[in-house]
Design a protein around this motif. Structure first.
Motif, PDB file in Angstrom:
ATOM      1  N   ARG A 110       0.887  -1.226   0.119  1.00 15.23           N
ATOM      2  CA  ARG A 110       0.101   0.100  -0.189  1.00 15.23           C
ATOM      3  C   ARG A 110       0.882   1.302  -0.106  1.00 15.23           C
ATOM      4  O   ARG A 110       1.736   1.420   0.722  1.00 15.23           O
ATOM      5  CB  ARG A 110      -0.970  -0.062   1.279  1.00 15.23           C
ATOM      6  CG  ARG A 110      -1.983   1.196   1.177  1.00 15.23           C
ATOM      7  CD  ARG A 110      -3.306   0.620   0.106  1.00 15.23           C
ATOM      8  NE  ARG A 110      -4.191   1.597   0.454  1.00 15.23           N
ATOM      9  CZ  ARG A 110      -5.098   1.754  -0.368  1.00 15.23           C
ATOM     10  NH1 ARG A 110      -5.158   1.106  -1.435  1.00 15.23           N
ATOM     11  NH2 ARG A 110      -6.281   2.633  -0.124  1.00 15.23           N
ATOM     12  N   ALA A 111       0.598   2.360  -0.773  1.00 13.33           N
ATOM     13  CA  ALA A 111       1.496   3.345  -0.955  1.00 13.33           C
ATOM     14  C   ALA A 111       0.802   4.758  -1.329  1.00 13.33           C
ATOM     15  O   ALA A 111      -0.315   4.576  -1.859  1.00 13.33           O
ATOM     16  CB  ALA A 111       2.552   3.134  -2.228  1.00 13.33           C
ATOM     17  N   ASP A 112       1.244   5.811  -0.575  1.00 14.90           N
ATOM     18  CA  ASP A 112       0.635   7.152  -0.920  1.00 14.90           C
ATOM     19  C   ASP A 112       1.243   7.578  -2.151  1.00 14.90           C
ATOM     20  O   ASP A 112       2.309   7.425  -2.663  1.00 14.90           O
ATOM     21  CB  ASP A 112       1.024   7.932   0.418  1.00 14.90           C
ATOM     22  CG  ASP A 112       0.010   8.986   0.501  1.00 14.90           C
ATOM     23  OD1 ASP A 112       0.041  10.042  -0.386  1.00 14.90           O
ATOM     24  OD2 ASP A 112      -0.505   9.358   1.453  1.00 14.90           O
ATOM     25  N   THR A 113       0.156   8.489  -2.682  1.00 17.21           N
ATOM     26  CA  THR A 113       0.495   8.903  -4.216  1.00 17.21           C
ATOM     27  C   THR A 113       0.910  10.511  -3.977  1.00 17.21           C
ATOM     28  O   THR A 113       1.068  11.278  -5.130  1.00 17.21           O
ATOM     29  CB  THR A 113      -0.456   8.807  -4.990  1.00 17.21           C
ATOM     30  OG1 THR A 113      -1.664   9.567  -4.645  1.00 17.21           O
ATOM     31  CG2 THR A 113      -0.818   7.374  -5.193  1.00 17.21           C
ATOM     32  N   ALA A 114       1.166  11.139  -2.770  1.00 22.77           N
ATOM     33  CA  ALA A 114       1.156  12.490  -2.398  1.00 22.77           C
ATOM     34  C   ALA A 114       2.305  13.255  -3.236  1.00 22.77           C
ATOM     35  O   ALA A 114       2.235  14.376  -3.784  1.00 22.77           O
ATOM     36  CB  ALA A 114       1.287  12.773  -1.099  1.00 22.77           C
ATOM     37  N   PHE A 115       3.447  12.505  -3.560  1.00 23.77           N
ATOM     38  CA  PHE A 115       4.587  12.924  -4.314  1.00 23.77           C
ATOM     39  C   PHE A 115       4.238  13.351  -5.627  1.00 23.77           C
ATOM     40  O   PHE A 115       5.101  13.798  -6.368  1.00 23.77           O
ATOM     41  CB  PHE A 115       5.484  12.040  -4.209  1.00 23.77           C
ATOM     42  CG  PHE A 115       6.659  12.125  -3.027  1.00 23.77           C
ATOM     43  CD1 PHE A 115       7.311  13.310  -2.589  1.00 23.77           C
ATOM     44  CD2 PHE A 115       6.716  11.207  -1.906  1.00 23.77           C
ATOM     45  CE1 PHE A 115       8.070  13.565  -1.742  1.00 23.77           C
ATOM     46  CE2 PHE A 115       7.394  11.401  -0.926  1.00 23.77           C
ATOM     47  CZ  PHE A 115       8.100  12.344  -0.615  1.00 23.77           C
ATOM     48  N   VAL A 116       3.153  12.452  -6.365  1.00 25.68           N
ATOM     49  CA  VAL A 116       2.891  12.584  -7.727  1.00 25.68           C
ATOM     50  C   VAL A 116       1.793  13.828  -7.774  1.00 25.68           C
ATOM     51  O   VAL A 116       0.957  13.774  -6.835  1.00 25.68           O
ATOM     52  CB  VAL A 116       2.224  11.331  -8.354  1.00 25.68           C
ATOM     53  CG1 VAL A 116       2.114  11.781  -9.699  1.00 25.68           C
ATOM     54  CG2 VAL A 116       3.395  10.247  -8.087  1.00 25.68           C
ATOM     55  N   THR A 117       2.099  14.622  -8.607  1.00 30.94           N
ATOM     56  CA  THR A 117       1.007  15.879  -8.944  1.00 30.94           C
ATOM     57  C   THR A 117      -0.404  15.468  -8.622  1.00 30.94           C
ATOM     58  O   THR A 117      -0.889  14.622  -9.517  1.00 30.94           O
ATOM     59  CB  THR A 117       1.110  16.428 -10.458  1.00 30.94           C
ATOM     60  OG1 THR A 117       2.701  16.598 -10.632  1.00 30.94           O
ATOM     61  CG2 THR A 117       0.665  17.785 -10.339  1.00 30.94           C
ATOM     62  N   PRO A 118      -0.946  15.966  -7.618  1.00 27.80           N
ATOM     63  CA  PRO A 118      -2.186  15.654  -7.350  1.00 27.80           C
ATOM     64  C   PRO A 118      -3.305  16.584  -7.952  1.00 27.80           C
ATOM     65  O   PRO A 118      -4.513  16.219  -7.913  1.00 27.80           O
ATOM     66  CB  PRO A 118      -2.261  15.812  -5.768  1.00 27.80           C
ATOM     67  CG  PRO A 118      -1.318  17.007  -5.427  1.00 27.80           C
ATOM     68  CD  PRO A 118      -0.476  16.915  -6.618  1.00 27.80           C
ATOM     69  N   HIS A 119      -3.088  17.761  -8.549  1.00 27.13           N
ATOM     70  CA  HIS A 119      -4.202  18.744  -8.839  1.00 27.13           C
ATOM     71  C   HIS A 119      -4.538  18.182 -10.394  1.00 27.13           C
ATOM     72  O   HIS A 119      -5.378  18.978 -10.817  1.00 27.13           O
ATOM     73  CB  HIS A 119      -3.729  19.915  -8.740  1.00 27.13           C
ATOM     74  CG  HIS A 119      -3.303  20.258  -7.348  1.00 27.13           C
ATOM     75  ND1 HIS A 119      -4.279  20.177  -6.255  1.00 27.13           N
ATOM     76  CD2 HIS A 119      -2.249  20.720  -6.486  1.00 27.13           C
ATOM     77  CE1 HIS A 119      -3.926  20.420  -5.023  1.00 27.13           C
ATOM     78  NE2 HIS A 119      -2.282  20.713  -5.364  1.00 27.13           N
ATOM     79  N   ASP A 120      -3.469  17.786 -11.089  1.00 31.28           N
ATOM     80  CA  ASP A 120      -3.695  17.468 -12.585  1.00 31.28           C
ATOM     81  C   ASP A 120      -4.392  16.070 -12.787  1.00 31.28           C
ATOM     82  O   ASP A 120      -3.857  15.190 -12.589  1.00 31.28           O
ATOM     83  CB  ASP A 120      -2.624  18.009 -13.553  1.00 31.28           C
ATOM     84  CG  ASP A 120      -2.847  17.874 -15.087  1.00 31.28           C
ATOM     85  OD1 ASP A 120      -3.997  17.272 -15.312  1.00 31.28           O
ATOM     86  OD2 ASP A 120      -1.919  18.126 -15.633  1.00 31.28           O
ATOM     87  N   PRO A 121      -5.825  16.001 -13.349  1.00 24.57           N
ATOM     88  CA  PRO A 121      -6.393  14.553 -13.421  1.00 24.57           C
ATOM     89  C   PRO A 121      -5.717  13.748 -14.340  1.00 24.57           C
ATOM     90  O   PRO A 121      -5.604  12.383 -14.212  1.00 24.57           O
ATOM     91  CB  PRO A 121      -7.809  14.918 -13.967  1.00 24.57           C
ATOM     92  CG  PRO A 121      -8.166  16.224 -13.383  1.00 24.57           C
ATOM     93  CD  PRO A 121      -6.826  17.059 -13.467  1.00 24.57           C
ATOM     94  N   MET A 122      -4.852  14.368 -15.119  1.00 18.35           N
ATOM     95  CA  MET A 122      -3.944  13.860 -16.413  1.00 18.35           C
ATOM     96  C   MET A 122      -2.707  12.940 -15.751  1.00 18.35           C
ATOM     97  O   MET A 122      -1.977  12.318 -16.549  1.00 18.35           O
ATOM     98  CB  MET A 122      -3.822  14.612 -17.460  1.00 18.35           C
ATOM     99  CG  MET A 122      -5.027  15.052 -18.328  1.00 18.35           C
ATOM    100  SD  MET A 122      -5.906  13.648 -19.235  1.00 18.35           S
ATOM    101  CE  MET A 122      -4.566  13.553 -20.499  1.00 18.35           C
ATOM    102  N   ARG A 123      -2.051  13.625 -14.654  1.00 23.44           N
ATOM    103  CA  ARG A 123      -0.953  13.121 -14.206  1.00 23.44           C
ATOM    104  C   ARG A 123      -1.098  12.675 -12.775  1.00 23.44           C
ATOM    105  O   ARG A 123       0.173  12.245 -12.183  1.00 23.44           O
ATOM    106  CB  ARG A 123       0.007  14.514 -14.007  1.00 23.44           C
ATOM    107  CG  ARG A 123       0.103  15.172 -15.430  1.00 23.44           C
ATOM    108  CD  ARG A 123       1.026  16.516 -15.117  1.00 23.44           C
ATOM    109  NE  ARG A 123       2.278  16.139 -14.620  1.00 23.44           N
ATOM    110  CZ  ARG A 123       3.119  17.082 -14.127  1.00 23.44           C
ATOM    111  NH1 ARG A 123       2.803  18.349 -14.292  1.00 23.44           N
ATOM    112  NH2 ARG A 123       4.507  16.606 -13.772  1.00 23.44           N
ATOM    113  N   VAL A 124      -2.226  12.351 -12.231  1.00 22.36           N
ATOM    114  CA  VAL A 124      -2.192  11.419 -11.177  1.00 22.36           C
ATOM    115  C   VAL A 124      -1.909   9.631 -11.342  1.00 22.36           C
ATOM    116  O   VAL A 124      -2.231   9.601 -12.606  1.00 22.36           O
ATOM    117  CB  VAL A 124      -3.679  11.475 -10.507  1.00 22.36           C
ATOM    118  CG1 VAL A 124      -4.269  13.113 -10.079  1.00 22.36           C
ATOM    119  CG2 VAL A 124      -4.680  10.941 -11.578  1.00 22.36           C
TER     120      VAL A 124
END
Length: 363
Positions: A54-68
């Protein structure tokens, strides 16, 4: 654990030498390669050589739906920690994207690194050829090979009627395999299994299309909950609420998705052209290059309508998707221009403040 040593463990999920080469820079940092099998509220389940983590995705750009981070992504995961974090995802080979309902006209990525886009269509209700064409446009645009699967064929016992339905879909899906399957009695499953064994497939369709039942039949066990459809219209509730990546016993992996009520195009001009390839070929013979195929003289498309070579429904569906795609592209361009103007103003204000501060120091 090096990416090469993870090759055998992740191979059933699509890991290959090309992915290992892409991951090499993160391997030197001690990160783990893995594939996202499920995303839920800012966290994801990732299959790695250590099993599912299980991993958190906070490091990856969270505000662009194309880059989550999305299901199907190959990611670099921290080897330990509580919580663990996904540091990044590898460049996507393909991506299935639709437009969101947001007024910002953003795209939403549904699945990544897909080889086959399986459009499930229930034969329990009347065929909606326009919706099939819409799914196919998005599938072609994604870079995946579309396949239409007509489900619940056990409800159409008459062979002649079934053949007629298949022919109708084939007309709406040039260049696309059209398969018939009954998950209830297993009819046609062997052909579909052979198609899916060669990579990653995403299963698409409306609620009630029989996707979860089909996924269970392909996996060989009840991994997805199934709800009954309504008799009145053949529609069902959203059985699947997240996108799940499942390993298939015959090889390949399958991404099951929630039923899609809204399937908006997202910059899918190439995909629309692929779906309506016969119309675009006819258009090349029109007298005028900018022919709108409405009433222009020398229009090869209208001539094909008059001769019966092309159906009016097909042309109207083409016009509808072209108009919709043009609107979303225009809105997207407008949004990007607006964001650029805001950024310019922000930089200009910062520059002005810096100059005023500099002048203040002088005096």
């Amino acid at each position: 654990m090096t990416s090469s040593s993870a090759f055998s463990a992740l191979a059933p999920y699509g890991w290959d030498e090309a992915w290992a080469d892409e991951f090499a820079p993160y391997d030197t940092e001690g990160l783990l390669p893995g594939r996202v099998i499920r995303v839920d509220r800012g966290q994801c389940d990732v299959i790695t050589d250590d099993g599912v983590v299980r991993a958190d995705t906070a490091f990856v750009t969270p505000h662009d739906p194309m880059r989550v981070v999305c299901t199907g992504d190959w990611v670099a995961v921290e080897p330990g920690g509580n919580p663990r974090y996904v540091r990044t995802y590898l460049p996507r080979r393909t991506a299935f994207v639709r437009s969101t309902s947001s007024k910002r006209s953003e795209g939403q990525i549904l699945a990544a690194n897909v080889d086959h886009a399986i459009v499930a269509v229930s034969l329990a209700v009347d065929l909606d050829l326009g919706r099939i064409e819409r799914f196919l446009a998005l599938a072609w645009e994604s870079g995946a090979q579309p396949v239409v699967v007509l489900t619940k064929t056990d409800l159409v016992p008459d062979a002649a009627t079934l053949a007629h339905l298949v022919q109708d879909v084939e007309t709406a899906a040039p260049g696309v395999p059209v398969l018939t399957v009954s998950a209830l009695d297993g009819e046609g499953l062997d052909v579909l299994v052979a198609v899916l064994s060669g990579g990653t497939s995403v299963l698409l369709g409306q609620s009630g299309a029989g996707k979860s039942t089909l996924a269970n039949a392909l996996v060989g066990e009840d991994v997805m909950t199934v709800h009954a459809t309504r008799d009145v219209d053949g529609k069902g509730r959203h059985t699947t609420t997240t996108r799940n990546l499942l390993a298939l016993p015959g090889g390949g992996v399958l991404i099951d998705t929630p039923g899609l009520r809204g399937v908006g195009l997202w910059d899918a001009g190439t995909g629309v052209g692929q779906v309506f390839s016969e119309i675009e070929q006819l258009a090349e013979r029109c007298r005028f290059q900018d022919c709108a195929h409405e009433s222009e003289p020398g229009c090869a498309v209208l001539a094909a309508i008059a001769s019966g070579e092309l159906g009016e429904r097909r042309l109207e569906s083409y016009r509808k998707l072209i108009r919709e795609n043009q609107r979303i592209v225009a809105k997207t361009d407008a949004r990007l221009r607006s964001e650029m103007r805001k950024e310019w103003k922000k930089r200009g204000a910062a520059g002005k403040a810096a100059m005023e501060a500099k002048r203040g120091r002088r005096y």
